[in-house]
Design an enzyme around this catalytic site. Sequence first.
Site, PDB file in Angstrom:
ATOM      1  N   ARG A  50      17.835  23.151  -2.500  1.00 45.17           N
ATOM      2  CA  ARG A  50      16.619  22.810  -2.491  1.00 45.17           C
ATOM      3  C   ARG A  50      15.765  23.756  -1.593  1.00 45.17           C
ATOM      4  NH1 ARG A  50      17.502  16.531  -3.260  1.00 45.17           N
ATOM      5  NH2 ARG A  50      19.440  17.078  -2.098  1.00 45.17           N
ATOM      6  N   ASP A 100      20.535  15.864   7.734  1.00 43.31           N
ATOM      7  CA  ASP A 100      19.482  16.284   7.458  1.00 43.31           C
ATOM      8  C   ASP A 100      18.163  15.197   7.553  1.00 43.31           C
ATOM      9  OD1 ASP A 100      19.907  14.492   5.371  1.00 43.31           O
ATOM     10  OD2 ASP A 100      19.560  15.937   3.656  1.00 43.31           O
TER      11      ASP A 100
HETATM   12  C1  UD1 Z   1      22.075  11.400  -0.151  1.00 38.62           C
HETATM   13  C2  UD1 Z   1      22.601  10.065  -0.498  1.00 38.62           C
HETATM   14  C3  UD1 Z   1      21.555   9.068  -0.983  1.00 38.62           C
HETATM   15  C4  UD1 Z   1      20.418   9.008  -0.039  1.00 38.62           C
HETATM   16  C5  UD1 Z   1      20.107  10.061   0.646  1.00 38.62           C
HETATM   17  C6  UD1 Z   1      19.248   9.835   1.963  1.00 38.62           C
HETATM   18  C7  UD1 Z   1      24.727  10.586  -1.714  1.00 38.62           C
HETATM   19  C8  UD1 Z   1      25.620  10.867  -2.888  1.00 38.62           C
HETATM   20  N1  UD1 Z   1      23.554  10.364  -1.755  1.00 38.62           N
HETATM   21  O1  UD1 Z   1      21.347  11.895  -1.160  1.00 38.62           O
HETATM   22  O2  UD1 Z   1      22.143   7.906  -1.712  1.00 38.62           O
HETATM   23  O3  UD1 Z   1      19.446   8.130  -0.413  1.00 38.62           O
HETATM   24  O4  UD1 Z   1      21.247  11.015   1.127  1.00 38.62           O
HETATM   25  O5  UD1 Z   1      18.937  10.825   2.622  1.00 38.62           O
HETATM   26  O6  UD1 Z   1      25.406  10.437  -0.537  1.00 38.62           O
HETATM   27  N2  UD1 Z   1      26.599  17.209   2.568  1.00 38.62           N
HETATM   28  C9  UD1 Z   1      28.109  17.727   2.932  1.00 38.62           C
HETATM   29  N3  UD1 Z   1      28.957  18.164   1.917  1.00 38.62           N
HETATM   30  C10 UD1 Z   1      28.616  17.984   0.662  1.00 38.62           C
HETATM   31  C11 UD1 Z   1      27.279  17.540   0.218  1.00 38.62           C
HETATM   32  C12 UD1 Z   1      26.314  16.943   1.060  1.00 38.62           C
HETATM   33  O7  UD1 Z   1      28.166  17.787   4.145  1.00 38.62           O
HETATM   34  O8  UD1 Z   1      29.481  18.125  -0.172  1.00 38.62           O
HETATM   35  C13 UD1 Z   1      25.579  16.963   3.504  1.00 38.62           C
HETATM   36  C14 UD1 Z   1      24.544  17.567   3.572  1.00 38.62           C
HETATM   37  O9  UD1 Z   1      24.344  18.683   4.335  1.00 38.62           O
HETATM   38  C15 UD1 Z   1      23.461  16.567   3.901  1.00 38.62           C
HETATM   39  C16 UD1 Z   1      23.793  15.145   3.485  1.00 38.62           C
HETATM   40  O10 UD1 Z   1      25.599  15.565   3.345  1.00 38.62           O
HETATM   41  O11 UD1 Z   1      23.183  16.603   5.229  1.00 38.62           O
HETATM   42  C17 UD1 Z   1      23.381  14.488   2.509  1.00 38.62           C
HETATM   43  O12 UD1 Z   1      23.550  15.481   1.283  1.00 38.62           O
HETATM   44  P1  UD1 Z   1      22.329  15.512   0.434  1.00 38.62           P
HETATM   45  O13 UD1 Z   1      22.742  16.464  -0.825  1.00 38.62           O
HETATM   46  O14 UD1 Z   1      21.280  15.889   0.937  1.00 38.62           O
HETATM   47  O15 UD1 Z   1      22.065  14.258  -0.353  1.00 38.62           O
HETATM   48  P2  UD1 Z   1      20.770  13.531  -1.130  1.00 38.62           P
HETATM   49  O16 UD1 Z   1      20.847  14.339  -2.483  1.00 38.62           O
HETATM   50  O17 UD1 Z   1      19.738  13.697  -0.042  1.00 38.62           O
HETATM   51 CA    CA Z   2      19.287  14.735   1.669  1.00 39.90          CA
END
Ligand code: UD1
Ligand code: CA
Length: 488
Positions: A18, A109
Amino acid sequence: MPGGNISAVVLAAGEGKRFRSRLPKVLHEVAGRPLLGHVLAALSSLDLEATVVVASRRVEEVAAAMQARGFDGLTYAVQDPPRGTADAVRVGLAGVPAGTERVLVVSGDCPLLQSSTLLSLLELPQRNALLTAVVDDPSGYGRVLRDERGTVARIVEDGDARGAEREVREINAGVYLLEVDPLAAALERVGDANVQGELYLTDAIGELAAMGVDIAAVRADPEEVAGVNDRVQLAAAGAILRRRTCTRWMERGVTIVDPATTHIDPTVTLEPDVTVLPFTFLEGATTVGSGAVIGPQVRLVDTTVGAAASVTFAVAVSSDIGPEASVGPFASLRAGTVLARGARLGTFVESKATTLGEGSKANHLAYLGDATVGRGVNIGAGTITCNWDGRSKHPTVIEDRVYVGSDTMLVAPVHLGEGAATGAGSVVVRDVPPGSLAVGVPARMLPGRGNRMDPQAHPAGGGAMGDTEKEGPGDGDVSRGGDAQTAE
Ligand code: UD1
Ligand code: CA
């Protein structure tokens, strides 16, 4: 620290789609630090066994950026490809030290999370917990679903939530304190049958609850749990972080006239009774001494300002502005500028690698580069140190109590002895002995020998010889003017 052996796992491997950026999301800067840096700063005051950062295949970029900000002693674990937050935690667990009992999982994040909030999780009597917040608009977040007794049963992601689930306003902050062994077992059971086709960490929470693990939910200030998924949220988080920093300094005795337009990096130090006027940017390792007045419209980067100095409408980078010194309006202090006590750099003065001794002044329209200026020196308007000959830089030394007349060209290397003076408009190509007055212009015309740096700069018989405002390639220094030195 209650609860024994705890390590942090920071999730920072997501692609950040995004953001539509080539830079990894967690390296995007906000309020003086990359997103991930804010999270690491919040973790740094906790007593943790280790901190494992789960990064993508661009781990080296991430590690270098953190190292450059002074975040070291971290363990990096690589998640490639990023298959979801559950998979990221699985990778992170492989990196925690043996004997780790619980992990504090945070997202890279969430720059608004504060140490005190994380600490409140660690101080709970329960062994397992997650952070939630009740928000007006839960869209984008996982919803926390509780059973009839009110305990956390599972979390449903925004994209997967249906019907009444969508109306739940208690959201998952993405911060968890969990026992390693049950967590590892729960992660094994997570599948990717969901809208995003990812392995959700939030499903592991449901699995843990189903396994009978009691998970406490701690409600935090909604402002603090906001995740940053795009650049609109990045800017919003920046505004909150800056306001917090201003509030902290005001509480410690700094007057900030307009916090909304004041940007103070978290790495800056201010003494009590500093006054910061609007539209001011204090960045990096900047420190400001008591009684100094900074602004309006000042940008200081890695700069030290002494007590009772004043800086207005100016930019200073890697400089040292002494006590009671005065800068601006409209001055540019480039790297290596040192102003001693009470020195002054006034309007339209640029300096670089230059020291101005106690009480010395360059009040208007000057360029001082590679110059060492003694005490009580007056630099007249229009003075230029011609420090660049097209190949290298040369120094100018001006001893104590010299009077440099208006519009003097100091063709470096050149040395003005103590108490010397120069006449208005003089072009000084030789050293001036102490007490002497240098006057006049030695320049004469040498046809066809104009600006030899640029082969296209030779209109018939002319050229730009002696053009002291010609910039040297790429560095912005003022030219010594071709053959000005050898013309004598
Ligand atoms: C996530 C949560 C959501 C919560 C929100 C809070 C999950 C599935 N969802 O959603 O319930 O309300 O955070 O901010 O966990 N990341 C990795 N590896 C991956 C995917 C993501 O390291 O394969 C890291 C991203 O860099 C990020 C964090 O995990 O820092 C969260 O991932 P993101 O895609 O931002 O999740 P949200 O959709 O925000
Ligand atoms: Ca997030």
